[in-house]
Design an enzyme around this catalytic site. Structure first.
Site, PDB file in Angstrom:
ATOM      1  N   ARG A   2       0.862  -1.131  -0.024  1.00  0.00           N
ATOM      2  CA  ARG A   2      -0.047   0.096   0.095  1.00  0.00           C
ATOM      3  C   ARG A   2       0.945   1.240   0.002  1.00  0.00           C
ATOM      4  O   ARG A   2       1.535   1.484   1.116  1.00  0.00           O
ATOM      5  CB  ARG A   2      -0.930   0.113   1.310  1.00  0.00           C
ATOM      6  CG  ARG A   2      -1.863   1.253   1.384  1.00  0.00           C
ATOM      7  CD  ARG A   2      -2.748   0.822   2.490  1.00  0.00           C
ATOM      8  NE  ARG A   2      -3.752   1.966   2.563  1.00  0.00           N
ATOM      9  CZ  ARG A   2      -3.767   3.126   3.188  1.00  0.00           C
ATOM     10  NH1 ARG A   2      -2.765   3.321   3.833  1.00  0.00           N
ATOM     11  NH2 ARG A   2      -5.019   3.753   3.389  1.00  0.00           N
TER      12      ARG A   2
ATOM     13  N   SER B 247     -12.804  -3.856  -0.069  1.00  0.00           N
ATOM     14  CA  SER B 247     -13.305  -3.256   1.139  1.00  0.00           C
ATOM     15  C   SER B 247     -14.768  -2.695   1.025  1.00  0.00           C
ATOM     16  O   SER B 247     -14.980  -1.509   0.414  1.00  0.00           O
ATOM     17  CB  SER B 247     -12.523  -2.018   1.394  1.00  0.00           C
ATOM     18  OG  SER B 247     -11.292  -2.431   1.546  1.00  0.00           O
TER      19      SER B 247
ATOM     20  N   LYS C 297      -5.410   5.100   8.510  1.00  0.00           N
ATOM     21  CA  LYS C 297      -6.294   5.690   7.525  1.00  0.00           C
ATOM     22  C   LYS C 297      -7.355   6.716   7.942  1.00  0.00           C
ATOM     23  O   LYS C 297      -8.174   6.193   8.827  1.00  0.00           O
ATOM     24  CB  LYS C 297      -7.382   4.168   6.818  1.00  0.00           C
ATOM     25  CG  LYS C 297      -7.963   4.654   5.588  1.00  0.00           C
ATOM     26  CD  LYS C 297      -8.455   3.278   4.889  1.00  0.00           C
ATOM     27  CE  LYS C 297      -9.729   3.682   4.156  1.00  0.00           C
ATOM     28  NZ  LYS C 297      -9.503   4.347   2.896  1.00  0.00           N
TER      29      LYS C 297
HETATM   30  N1  TZP Z   1      -8.534   0.266   5.890  1.00  0.00           N
HETATM   31  C1  TZP Z   1      -9.446   0.431   6.783  1.00  0.00           C
HETATM   32  S1  TZP Z   1      -8.481   0.562   8.325  1.00  0.00           S
HETATM   33  C2  TZP Z   1      -7.129   0.653   7.600  1.00  0.00           C
HETATM   34  C3  TZP Z   1      -7.151   0.323   6.227  1.00  0.00           C
HETATM   35  C4  TZP Z   1      -6.165   0.514   5.367  1.00  0.00           C
HETATM   36  C5  TZP Z   1      -5.857   0.955   8.138  1.00  0.00           C
HETATM   37  C6  TZP Z   1      -5.447  -0.161   9.328  1.00  0.00           C
HETATM   38  O1  TZP Z   1      -4.173   0.218   9.908  1.00  0.00           O
HETATM   39  P1  TZP Z   1      -3.801   0.009  11.507  1.00  0.00           P
HETATM   40  O2  TZP Z   1      -2.597   0.469  11.755  1.00  0.00           O
HETATM   41  O3  TZP Z   1      -3.815  -1.600  11.348  1.00  0.00           O
HETATM   42  O4  TZP Z   1      -5.127   0.307  12.187  1.00  0.00           O
END
Ligand code: TZP
Ligand code: MG
Length: 202
Positions: A39, A106, A135
């Site tokens: 990503r 998603s 995010k």
């Molecule tokens: N999509 C939904 S939450 C997220 C993504 C890419 C981030 C998740 O990151 P983390 O650091 O595990 O909370």
């Protein structure tokens, strides 16, 4: 390729900052992750392609899939094992028609999850389970009830994402998910290999 869904790591280049992505990849593979996603929201397509080309030999040796976030064209060009798409990316019907690899999605809710399943996605990444700073537009946490509603509505593997740590992983797994997707709790761990092993032991 037989896929172990239990622990899916996202190599998020923004979270990684100045640290070496290949060293991190090696650490995560040593810890036993079953899937890796690249990503790279802060990189150009060219930079992402070059990084993916460096990572692919490592995931191939480990015999786990490498998925590219957002960009099916890039995944196809790289010969990557899969792509992870969201609601703003290439529509799933077009993606499925042109790509035989893994497609993750998603969903925006239960109805969208069921629609995606019918279109042939290989897994759903559902979240955020809890609050996350990885995010910023992830939306409100789904918690146990929100995650469980999607798990019960589909038959394909559901992977929980967002704010997953050692502290809540048992609660997440109790929702009936096939696995968890983790970014910061792995990439920012003092010892990412050990952190993977601890997630897998829970
Ligand atoms: N999509 C939904 S939450 C997220 C993504 C890419 C981030 C998740 O990151 P983390 O650091 O595990 O909370
Ligand atoms: Mg996306």
């Amino acid at each position: 390729m037989q896929i172990d869904w239990r622990l899916y790591a996202v190599l998020d280049t923004a979270t990684l900052g100045l640290r070496d992505p290949l060293t991190m990849t090696a650490a995560l593979l040593a810890g036993g992750i079953g899937i890796l996603q690249l990503r790279a929201k802060n990189l150009t397509v060219r930079q992402t392609a070059q990084l993916a080309q460096a990572i692919l030999p490592l995931t191939r040796i480990a015999q786990i899939p490498l998925l590219i976030n957002d960009d099916l064209g890039l995944a196809l060009a790289l010969g990557a094992d899969g792509v992870h798409l969201g609601v703003d990316d290439l529509p799933l019907d077009l993606a499925r028609a042109s790509f035989k690899g893994l497609i993750g999605y998603s969903p925006e809710g239960v109805t969208d999850a069921q629609r995606a399943e019918k279109l042939g996605v290989d897994y759903l990444g559902v979240g955020p389970f809890a609050a996350t700073s990885t995010k910023l537009d992830a939306g409100a946490p789904l918690g146990h009830a929100g995650l469980r509603a999607i798990v019960e509505a589909v038959d394909c593997p559901v992977l929980a994402i967002g704010g997953i740590t050692q502290h809540n992983v048992a609660e997440v797994r109790a929702c009936g998910v096939a696995g968890i997707v983790v970014v910061s709790a792995l990439l920012n761990a003092t010892n990412p290999t050990q952190a993977c092993r601890e997630f897998l032991a829970d």
